[in-house]
Design a protein around this motif. Structure first.
Motif, PDB file in Angstrom:
ATOM      1  N   THR A   6       0.830  -1.201   0.000  1.00 48.41           N
ATOM      2  CA  THR A   6       0.000   0.000   0.000  1.00 48.41           C
ATOM      3  C   THR A   6       0.869   1.256   0.000  1.00 48.41           C
ATOM      4  OG1 THR A   6      -1.748  -1.171   1.169  1.00 48.41           O
ATOM      5  CG2 THR A   6      -1.836   1.225   1.227  1.00 48.41           C
ATOM      6  N   ALA A  19      -3.910   2.710  -4.441  1.00 42.35           N
ATOM      7  CA  ALA A  19      -3.085   2.409  -3.276  1.00 42.35           C
ATOM      8  C   ALA A  19      -3.795   1.453  -2.327  1.00 42.35           C
ATOM      9  CB  ALA A  19      -2.718   3.695  -2.541  1.00 42.35           C
ATOM     10  N   ALA A  20      -5.114   1.487  -2.321  1.00 41.98           N
ATOM     11  CA  ALA A  20      -5.886   0.618  -1.427  1.00 41.98           C
ATOM     12  C   ALA A  20      -6.145  -0.766  -2.022  1.00 41.98           C
ATOM     13  CB  ALA A  20      -7.205   1.285  -1.073  1.00 41.98           C
ATOM     14  N   SER A  21      -5.673  -1.028  -3.205  1.00 42.96           N
ATOM     15  CA  SER A  21      -5.965  -2.305  -3.865  1.00 42.96           C
ATOM     16  C   SER A  21      -5.451  -3.536  -3.110  1.00 42.96           C
ATOM     17  CB  SER A  21      -5.460  -2.298  -5.303  1.00 42.96           C
ATOM     18  OG  SER A  21      -4.076  -2.111  -5.349  1.00 42.96           O
ATOM     19  N   ALA A  53     -11.771   0.370   2.875  1.00 40.99           N
ATOM     20  CA  ALA A  53     -10.659   1.238   2.463  1.00 40.99           C
ATOM     21  C   ALA A  53     -11.067   2.703   2.467  1.00 40.99           C
ATOM     22  CB  ALA A  53     -10.173   0.829   1.076  1.00 40.99           C
ATOM     23  N   ALA A  77      -4.763   5.488   2.780  1.00 37.63           N
ATOM     24  CA  ALA A  77      -5.191   4.090   2.656  1.00 37.63           C
ATOM     25  C   ALA A  77      -4.507   3.206   3.700  1.00 37.63           C
ATOM     26  CB  ALA A  77      -4.901   3.564   1.253  1.00 37.63           C
ATOM     27  N   LEU A  78      -3.409   3.671   4.259  1.00 36.29           N
ATOM     28  CA  LEU A  78      -2.711   2.911   5.298  1.00 36.29           C
ATOM     29  C   LEU A  78      -3.527   2.812   6.585  1.00 36.29           C
ATOM     30  CD1 LEU A  78       0.866   4.344   4.748  1.00 36.29           C
ATOM     31  CD2 LEU A  78       0.127   2.005   4.289  1.00 36.29           C
TER      32      LEU A  78
END
Length: 122
Positions: A6, A19-21, A53, A77-78
Protein backbone atom coordinates in the motif's frame (compact mmCIF):
# COMPACT_ATOMS: atom_id res chain seq x y z
CA UNK A 1 3.55 -7.21 2.92
CA UNK A 2 0.15 -5.49 2.58
CA UNK A 3 1.30 -2.36 4.39
CA UNK A 4 4.46 -2.21 2.29
CA UNK A 5 2.48 -2.73 -0.93
CA UNK A 6 0.00 0.00 0.00
CA UNK A 7 2.80 2.42 0.90
CA UNK A 8 4.69 1.60 -2.31
CA UNK A 9 1.60 2.19 -4.45
CA UNK A 10 0.92 5.49 -2.69
CA UNK A 11 4.57 6.50 -3.14
CA UNK A 12 4.39 5.58 -6.83
CA UNK A 13 1.63 8.14 -7.30
CA UNK A 14 -1.40 5.90 -7.53
CA UNK A 15 -4.71 7.45 -6.50
CA UNK A 16 -6.43 6.30 -3.31
CA UNK A 17 -8.29 3.43 -4.98
CA UNK A 18 -5.04 2.17 -6.50
CA UNK A 19 -3.08 2.41 -3.28
CA UNK A 20 -5.89 0.62 -1.43
CA UNK A 21 -5.96 -2.30 -3.86
CA UNK A 22 -3.99 -4.67 -1.56
CA UNK A 23 -7.05 -4.54 0.70
CA UNK A 24 -8.82 -6.71 -1.90
CA UNK A 25 -6.37 -9.54 -1.23
CA UNK A 26 -6.67 -9.01 2.51
CA UNK A 27 -10.49 -9.12 2.43
CA UNK A 28 -10.35 -12.18 0.19
CA UNK A 29 -8.40 -13.93 2.95
CA UNK A 30 -10.89 -12.78 5.61
CA UNK A 31 -14.00 -13.95 3.77
CA UNK A 32 -14.34 -17.69 3.96
CA UNK A 33 -16.25 -19.34 1.10
CA UNK A 34 -19.87 -20.07 2.10
CA UNK A 35 -20.73 -22.03 -1.01
CA UNK A 36 -22.22 -18.92 -2.57
CA UNK A 37 -22.04 -18.26 -6.31
CA UNK A 38 -18.96 -16.56 -7.73
CA UNK A 39 -20.80 -13.33 -8.59
CA UNK A 40 -22.24 -12.94 -5.08
CA UNK A 41 -18.86 -13.61 -3.47
CA UNK A 42 -17.18 -11.12 -5.80
CA UNK A 43 -19.76 -8.42 -5.03
CA UNK A 44 -19.33 -9.05 -1.29
CA UNK A 45 -15.55 -8.89 -1.63
CA UNK A 46 -15.56 -5.66 -3.64
CA UNK A 47 -18.14 -4.03 -1.38
CA UNK A 48 -16.30 -4.84 1.83
CA UNK A 49 -12.89 -3.86 0.44
CA UNK A 50 -14.24 -0.59 -0.96
CA UNK A 51 -16.18 0.43 2.13
CA UNK A 52 -13.36 -0.55 4.47
CA UNK A 53 -10.66 1.24 2.46
CA UNK A 54 -12.61 4.43 1.79
CA UNK A 55 -14.13 4.58 5.28
CA UNK A 56 -10.72 4.22 6.94
CA UNK A 57 -9.08 6.69 4.58
CA UNK A 58 -11.97 9.12 5.06
CA UNK A 59 -11.83 8.93 8.86
CA UNK A 60 -8.05 9.37 8.87
CA UNK A 61 -8.27 12.14 6.28
CA UNK A 62 -10.94 14.00 8.21
CA UNK A 63 -8.99 13.73 11.45
CA UNK A 64 -5.75 14.93 9.88
CA UNK A 65 -7.54 17.70 8.02
CA UNK A 66 -9.20 18.99 11.18
CA UNK A 67 -6.00 18.80 13.21
CA UNK A 68 -3.37 19.84 10.65
CA UNK A 69 -5.26 20.97 7.49
CA UNK A 70 -3.66 18.13 5.50
CA UNK A 71 -5.48 17.10 2.31
CA UNK A 72 -6.46 13.48 1.78
CA UNK A 73 -3.88 11.49 -0.18
CA UNK A 74 -3.29 7.89 -1.20
CA UNK A 75 -1.23 7.44 1.98
CA UNK A 76 -4.47 7.60 3.96
CA UNK A 77 -5.19 4.09 2.66
CA UNK A 78 -2.71 2.91 5.30
CA UNK A 79 -5.37 3.61 7.94
CA UNK A 80 -6.96 0.26 7.01
CA UNK A 81 -4.14 -1.51 8.80
CA UNK A 82 -4.38 0.35 12.12
CA UNK A 83 -7.02 -1.94 13.67
CA UNK A 84 -5.23 -5.01 12.35
CA UNK A 85 -2.02 -3.90 14.04
CA UNK A 86 -3.89 -3.30 17.29
CA UNK A 87 -5.32 -6.82 17.13
CA UNK A 88 -2.01 -8.41 16.11
CA UNK A 89 0.05 -6.81 18.87
CA UNK A 90 -2.30 -7.58 21.74
CA UNK A 91 -0.27 -9.62 24.21
CA UNK A 92 -2.97 -10.99 26.49
CA UNK A 93 -5.89 -12.37 24.47
CA UNK A 94 -8.08 -12.60 27.61
CA UNK A 95 -7.71 -8.96 28.63
CA UNK A 96 -9.97 -6.28 27.22
CA UNK A 97 -8.65 -3.55 24.98
CA UNK A 98 -8.24 -0.20 26.66
CA UNK A 99 -10.74 2.56 25.93
CA UNK A 100 -8.75 4.17 23.08
CA UNK A 101 -8.07 0.92 21.26
CA UNK A 102 -11.73 -0.12 21.57
CA UNK A 103 -12.74 3.23 20.09
CA UNK A 104 -10.33 2.82 17.16
CA UNK A 105 -11.49 -0.76 16.55
CA UNK A 106 -15.14 0.28 16.57
CA UNK A 107 -14.56 3.15 14.16
CA UNK A 108 -12.03 1.61 11.75
CA UNK A 109 -12.96 -2.09 11.93
CA UNK A 110 -16.52 -2.64 13.14
CA UNK A 111 -18.18 0.33 11.40
CA UNK A 112 -17.11 -0.63 7.84
CA UNK A 113 -18.23 -4.23 8.44
CA UNK A 114 -21.63 -3.11 9.70
CA UNK A 115 -22.08 -0.56 6.90
CA UNK A 116 -21.22 -3.21 4.29
CA UNK A 117 -23.52 -5.79 5.84
CA UNK A 118 -26.45 -3.36 5.96
CA UNK A 119 -25.88 -2.17 2.40
CA UNK A 120 -25.62 -5.73 1.03
CA UNK A 121 -28.70 -6.84 2.92
CA UNK A 122 -30.97 -4.22 1.32
Amino acid sequence: PFVAATAALARAGFPLYGAASPVLVLVHRFLKPDGEPFVERTVKLLALASVWAYWSAGVAGLLLYVLFQLPITAYHALAVYVPLLIIAFKRDRNARYDRYKRFILRILFDAPLIITAISLRY
